[in-house]
Every structure is written in C-alpha cells, then in structure tokens.
Design a protein around this motif. Sequence first.
Motif, PDB file in Angstrom:
ATOM      1  N   TYR A   4       0.829  -1.197   0.000  1.00 43.74           N
ATOM      2  CA  TYR A   4       0.000   0.000   0.000  1.00 43.74           C
ATOM      3  C   TYR A   4       0.870   1.256   0.000  1.00 43.74           C
ATOM      4  O   TYR A   4       0.657   2.181  -0.766  1.00 43.74           O
ATOM      5  N   GLU A   8       1.241   4.063  -2.923  1.00 41.69           N
ATOM      6  CA  GLU A   8       0.950   5.469  -2.662  1.00 41.69           C
ATOM      7  C   GLU A   8       2.136   6.344  -3.048  1.00 41.69           C
ATOM      8  O   GLU A   8       1.979   7.385  -3.677  1.00 41.69           O
ATOM      9  N   SER A  11       2.295   6.709  -6.757  1.00 39.23           N
ATOM     10  CA  SER A  11       1.300   7.606  -7.330  1.00 39.23           C
ATOM     11  C   SER A  11       1.666   9.060  -7.026  1.00 39.23           C
ATOM     12  O   SER A  11       1.480   9.951  -7.845  1.00 39.23           O
ATOM     13  N   LEU A  12       2.230   9.288  -5.851  1.00 39.46           N
ATOM     14  CA  LEU A  12       2.685  10.631  -5.497  1.00 39.46           C
ATOM     15  C   LEU A  12       3.760  11.088  -6.465  1.00 39.46           C
ATOM     16  O   LEU A  12       3.747  12.212  -6.957  1.00 39.46           O
ATOM     17  N   ALA A  15       2.318  11.733  -9.909  1.00 35.71           N
ATOM     18  CA  ALA A  15       1.573  12.991  -9.911  1.00 35.71           C
ATOM     19  C   ALA A  15       2.539  14.175  -9.961  1.00 35.71           C
ATOM     20  O   ALA A  15       2.298  15.164 -10.655  1.00 35.71           O
ATOM     21  N   ARG A  19       2.601  16.870 -12.890  1.00 36.27           N
ATOM     22  CA  ARG A  19       2.259  18.258 -12.614  1.00 36.27           C
ATOM     23  C   ARG A  19       3.436  19.207 -12.828  1.00 36.27           C
ATOM     24  O   ARG A  19       3.247  20.387 -13.013  1.00 36.27           O
ATOM     25  N   LEU A 188       8.392  27.466   0.347  1.00 36.61           N
ATOM     26  CA  LEU A 188       7.768  26.820   1.502  1.00 36.61           C
ATOM     27  C   LEU A 188       6.347  27.325   1.714  1.00 36.61           C
ATOM     28  O   LEU A 188       5.435  26.559   2.022  1.00 36.61           O
ATOM     29  N   ARG A 191       3.951  25.792  -0.946  1.00 36.22           N
ATOM     30  CA  ARG A 191       3.705  24.356  -0.891  1.00 36.22           C
ATOM     31  C   ARG A 191       3.221  23.854   0.461  1.00 36.22           C
ATOM     32  O   ARG A 191       2.593  22.815   0.550  1.00 36.22           O
ATOM     33  N   ARG A 192       3.531  24.603   1.513  1.00 34.65           N
ATOM     34  CA  ARG A 192       3.312  24.012   2.831  1.00 34.65           C
ATOM     35  C   ARG A 192       2.459  24.822   3.783  1.00 34.65           C
ATOM     36  O   ARG A 192       2.274  24.429   4.934  1.00 34.65           O
ATOM     37  N   THR A 193       1.988  25.978   3.347  1.00 37.02           N
ATOM     38  CA  THR A 193       1.162  26.755   4.278  1.00 37.02           C
ATOM     39  C   THR A 193      -0.251  26.960   3.733  1.00 37.02           C
ATOM     40  O   THR A 193      -0.504  26.856   2.536  1.00 37.02           O
ATOM     41  N   LEU A 194      -1.130  27.275   4.652  1.00 34.82           N
ATOM     42  CA  LEU A 194      -2.518  27.551   4.311  1.00 34.82           C
ATOM     43  C   LEU A 194      -2.602  28.734   3.349  1.00 34.82           C
ATOM     44  O   LEU A 194      -3.360  28.711   2.381  1.00 34.82           O
ATOM     45  N   LYS A 197      -1.713  27.677  -0.087  1.00 37.73           N
ATOM     46  CA  LYS A 197      -2.743  26.812  -0.651  1.00 37.73           C
ATOM     47  C   LYS A 197      -3.976  27.622  -1.035  1.00 37.73           C
ATOM     48  O   LYS A 197      -4.561  27.419  -2.093  1.00 37.73           O
ATOM     49  N   LEU A 200      -3.738  29.489  -4.261  1.00 36.67           N
ATOM     50  CA  LEU A 200      -4.050  28.619  -5.395  1.00 36.67           C
ATOM     51  C   LEU A 200      -5.546  28.319  -5.481  1.00 36.67           C
ATOM     52  O   LEU A 200      -6.131  28.318  -6.562  1.00 36.67           O
ATOM     53  N   ASP A 324      -5.224  18.844 -21.705  1.00 39.34           N
ATOM     54  CA  ASP A 324      -5.942  18.297 -20.559  1.00 39.34           C
ATOM     55  C   ASP A 324      -6.745  19.374 -19.840  1.00 39.34           C
ATOM     56  O   ASP A 324      -6.531  19.653 -18.678  1.00 39.34           O
ATOM     57  N   LEU A 326      -9.502  21.293 -17.895  1.00 38.88           N
ATOM     58  CA  LEU A 326     -10.319  20.882 -16.755  1.00 38.88           C
ATOM     59  C   LEU A 326     -11.787  21.116 -17.061  1.00 38.88           C
ATOM     60  O   LEU A 326     -12.142  21.884 -17.926  1.00 38.88           O
TER      61      LEU A 326
ATOM     62  N   GLN B  96      -7.275  21.578  -8.020  1.00 38.36           N
ATOM     63  CA  GLN B  96      -6.568  20.963  -6.903  1.00 38.36           C
ATOM     64  C   GLN B  96      -6.912  19.483  -6.741  1.00 38.36           C
ATOM     65  O   GLN B  96      -7.834  18.975  -7.368  1.00 38.36           O
ATOM     66  N   LEU B 114       1.023  22.958   6.830  1.00 41.37           N
ATOM     67  CA  LEU B 114      -0.033  22.026   6.451  1.00 41.37           C
ATOM     68  C   LEU B 114       0.379  20.604   6.809  1.00 41.37           C
ATOM     69  O   LEU B 114       1.508  20.204   6.541  1.00 41.37           O
ATOM     70  N   GLY B 142     -10.439  18.269 -11.467  1.00 37.15           N
ATOM     71  CA  GLY B 142     -10.967  18.629 -12.787  1.00 37.15           C
ATOM     72  C   GLY B 142     -10.774  17.548 -13.830  1.00 37.15           C
ATOM     73  O   GLY B 142     -11.432  17.554 -14.866  1.00 37.15           O
TER      74      GLY B 142
END
Lengths: 327, 250
Positions: A4, A8, A11-12, A15, A19, A188, A191-194, A197, A200, A324, A326, B96, B114, B142
């Motif tokens: 598992y 995972e 897939s990470l 991705a 991306r 940082l 990618r890593r803070t609210l 995010k 985006l 691609d 969306l 996302q 996060l 999406g």
Amino acid sequence: MKQYVTKEAKSLFAAMINRSFPQILLTLALLILILILSLTSEYFLAWKNFRNILDQCSVYLILSLGMAFVIASGGIDLSVGSIAGMCGVIMAVLMHSGMQTYPAILLSLGIGIATGAVNGVIISLIRINPFITTLATMTITRGIALVLTGGVSIYGFEQSFKWWGTGNIGPLNPPIVLSLLLTLVSFLIMRRTLWGKYSLSLGGNAEALRRSGVRINLYRISIYAVSGFCAAIAGLIMTARLNSAAPLAGSTYEMDAIAAVVLGGGSLSGGSGSIFGVFIACITLSVLRNGLTLLSIPTYFQQLITGGVILIAIIIAQLRSNRDRLH
Amino acid sequence: MEKQPYLQIRQLTKSFGHIEALRNANLDACQGEILAIVGDNGAGKSTLIKTLSGALTPDSGVITINGQAYAHLTPKLAEEKGITTVYQDLSLVNTQTVWENIFLGHEYRRLGWLNKKKMRRETAELLKRLHVSIQDQEAIVGHLSGGQRQAIAVARAIRQGGKMIILDEPTAAMGFKETAAVQKLIRNLADQGYGIIIISHNIQQVFELSNRICVMRQGEVLALLDTKSVTADEIVSMIVGGTAVNGVKQ
Ligand SMILES: Nc1ncnc2c1ncn2[C@@H]1O[C@H](COP(=O)(O)OP(=O)(O)OP(=O)(O)O)[C@@H](O)[C@H]1O
Ligand SMILES: [Mg+2]
C-alpha cells in the motif's frame, strides 16, 4: 500494508512528474542553453559571470515571487515595477531629509505593503478588475515618484544603504542572498502553508473557498500586499545598487515578472503556480540575456529574441493545458 | 415511518413578488432514509431546499431540526446542524487534488505548516468508508468524471459534519455509468445512517433509490408517500396535475 505504501509513494511520484511537466521542460531548456553558451563563449562559465547572472536576476526574481502568488490567485499586478520605483524614491527622499538608513528602508517597505494592500482592497471589496486596478495604481505610483523627485534622479547615499546593492556576503552579494532567501521562503509558503494553498484555491474556484467558510477578501488583500512588499524590496536593491533613485526606475519590470511566472508554469487564469518554476524561468531569462550580450548581439535584437522565446514557451504551455483542459 | 424525523418543515411559505414559490409546505426527513422530491419545472423544489440551506429566508413557517425550531436558517446555522446542500460545481476547486478538496477550508496544520500526511490518510479512510472508488487521491479533481466529483463533494460534506445531505439533480448531466455510481453512493450513505434529500426529474431513478417521495406542484407539497405504496404512473400524473389518484393523496 507494505505494498500500500509503495503504491501510494508511486502515485505521489507520478503525480509530481505530471504536474511539474512545464518546470521539467523549462529546466531542460535552461540546461541546453547553458551547454550552448558554454561552448560558444569561454567566459560564460566563469564564476564572475555566474555571479553576474544571479545579480542581474535578483530584482526580477523578487518581483516574480510576489507576482506568482497574485497570478496563482487568479489576479494580476501591473503596478509592481512602479511601486518599486516609488519606494526607491521615497527611501531616497527620506534619507536626504535626514532620516537614518534603516528607518527610511522600513518606512518605505511599509509603504510598499500598504500600496499593495490598497490594490487588494479595491480588487476584492469594490470588485474592480485587477488589470484595471493595478493599471491605475501603476500610473499613480509612477506619478508620485515623478512628483517627489521633480523628474530628476536623487544621488548619493550612505555606505550602510549602498551595502544593500553593492556589498559582499561571502562570495555573493545582498541582492543575490536576499532573492535566493525569498525564493526559498516563497517555495515553503506556496507548498506548505494555508496561505499558499488558499492563493491557489482562490484562482481555482474562489466561490468554493468562500463557501467553505474562508474569508477570501482577507487572503486576496494580503496577497496583493505581499506583492507590494516584494516590489518595495526590489526598489531597495535597485536604488542601493545604482546609488541613485531614478523616478522611472523599474518601468516595464512588471512585464518581466509576468513572463517569468507564466514561463514557470503559472496559468494566467489562476489556480496554478510553482515557485521552483518561477526561479528557473528568471534564471533562464537572465542567462539568455547574458548569453546574447556575450555573443555581442545588439540590444534591439536581444529584445526581439527574448520576446520570441517567451512567446514560444507560452504557446507550448497553452497547447498542453488545452490538451488536458479541466471541467 | 416510526423514526423520529431529523428535519421537519411546517407551513413554509415563500413568495417572490406575486409568485408564491412555496405555499404552506410540510415535510419530514429522517436519517438513514432517502427522500426524493419531484415536481415539474417551477414547482418550488429548489426554493424549498434553499430555505433548508439558509440561502433563502422563508416568509413564514417553522423548520425544526433535531427537535429545535427555527423561523429561518442561515448558511452557517444549517451547516452546524448538519444540513448540507451539495452543489458540485460551486464547491470543488477543479485545479486541486482530491484530498485538497476534501479538506478545503478545514485543513489540518501542525506547527503552522499544512499536515498533508494526515489529510491524505484521512481522505483515504473517508473514501474507503463511503465506498467511493477513486484510484488516486493525488488526481486533479478537474480531470475526474462527473460522478467522482459528485462523490468528492458529498464526501467533503460528510467530513464537515453533514447528517442530512441535500442533492439538487445530482445526476442531471451524467451518463449511465456515472449515474449508477452516484446512485450507489447515495444508497451507501443512507445505509450508513445519513439522511438524503434528492431532487430528481428521473422517475425511474426516484423509484430505484428513494424510500419516500414528496410531490410538489405550484409551490405546494401535494403528497408525501412511501415509494412502495405508489406506482410511477401515479407519481407522473400527480406531477403534471392530472386526475388525483384515489388513496395516494395524503
Ligand atoms: N430568486 C427568484 N426570484 C423570482 N422568482 C423566483 C426566484 N427563484 C425562484 N423563483 C420562482 O419560483 C418558482 C419556483 O422555482 P424553483 O426554482 O423552486 O423551481 P424548481 O421546482 O426547482 O424548478 P426546476 O425543476 O426547473 O429546477 C418559479 O416560478 C420560479 O420562477
Ligand atoms: Mg430547481
């Protein structure tokens, strides 16, 4: 269980590769460019030239970092070049009227933040299109720089100020160190803070973010404030480097910043953006300019070539995103 | 149904100018049950559920949730009480990933950063619990199918405390397979004790899925029936306003 985890992780990784496609492509282009230039000019690979590239890059890079968050959020900030110019002029005026170096720097950084916040307030609360809003503030801040200087440059500052443009930090200088440090911090944050995010998410679907209980106006205002802050730091470097504050300094720099963000994989419709991409894009553009200069290509042609490269890169990115699309 | 209804609506009225979109509507909805709302275009279905999500304020009437009565709801209050309306397009950030969407606005953080690991893990657990088949939670939303997106929107509503999930035509734009997947999801949710209110124009779907049917016409709740006690023909004639069928009108 073991399987598992591996699945995972796989897939990470997949991705990530998928991306980061624009960034990977750009990095390859940069490497090829470096290869060509190092074969054609022996001076290119010299440490001094490398340092020179990073130094040239620093102001653009700092502006692009702020722009990356703005564009990620679905906005645009045309005022950064002018805010940089205005903040440089304000520092100069303050110091010439007797203020110490650091209070003058801090005050104009604050003014940069406030100007960005004004952009954000107009855009998010009065709901005026960011293009129009920042076009107006671009003109206004340029006007302020012209009024404050009477149209002529202000020369001559103390060593403690000049250090920010011309000093040495080991083998590097303050603009380089500052720009690299800000790049790392932005990476940082994105990618890593609210906050990163949500920048985006705002560009992806602001309504969804609002419906999930997030105070989107607050985030939007702060994003433009950060962009203003980056612009003010750019103004500090520009002014300290030349030991002069020119009222027209930083003109059209916003275009380079936008180009770098898009080149780095950011979509102008918002929702995407990569600080690594912005970094590579800025370096690529600087290497390109540097290389064209080393090859003694006339400035006018340099403009033409740089513009052409940006256009091609954007077309490639667009074709891919058309593929691609969306829902 | 002998169950205590989680949601009760009594004499709810709402007018837009001279249009009475909702007229003395009465309705009960229970947990663990699928309630289908049917009716012709303009019958007042969307208006009814908008008063439940707090998007619209009724002119009069009472909404009782879990024994507590309210003259009207706000979106925040409705959410707190577990009444969640899922609007797929309005609630997902298509740029996302699955887990980023599941946790949108309710992210876990650790020391200010996060906590992606925890969010990924809980997303996997949640999707598994709801039997949602999404291979890859790193997928960009999406790029997923309409059914998968609907499932993500529903999963998020549940993670945020949704007890009564309201869906306004969840399969309207979907193909056969997608629709089947969403129907399965809805069935699963009801089996796990969530209440479902679904608006649908698809009578076959209504009969496959629902425990009870609420027929609306011209702002009124015409009837509230056990699905087993009626036929599709009877429902259709009630929707279009044909002759009243003996014994089914409450
Ligand atoms: N915001 C509004 N302003 C004015 N009239 C409205 C408004 N919302 C709904 N109405 C009217 O109220 C009536 C009920 O509308 P509603 O959207 O609830 O119907 P519906 O049953 O959901 O129909 P459909 O099946 O077409 O979705 C209609 O006559 C509609 O025109
Ligand atoms: Mg409707």
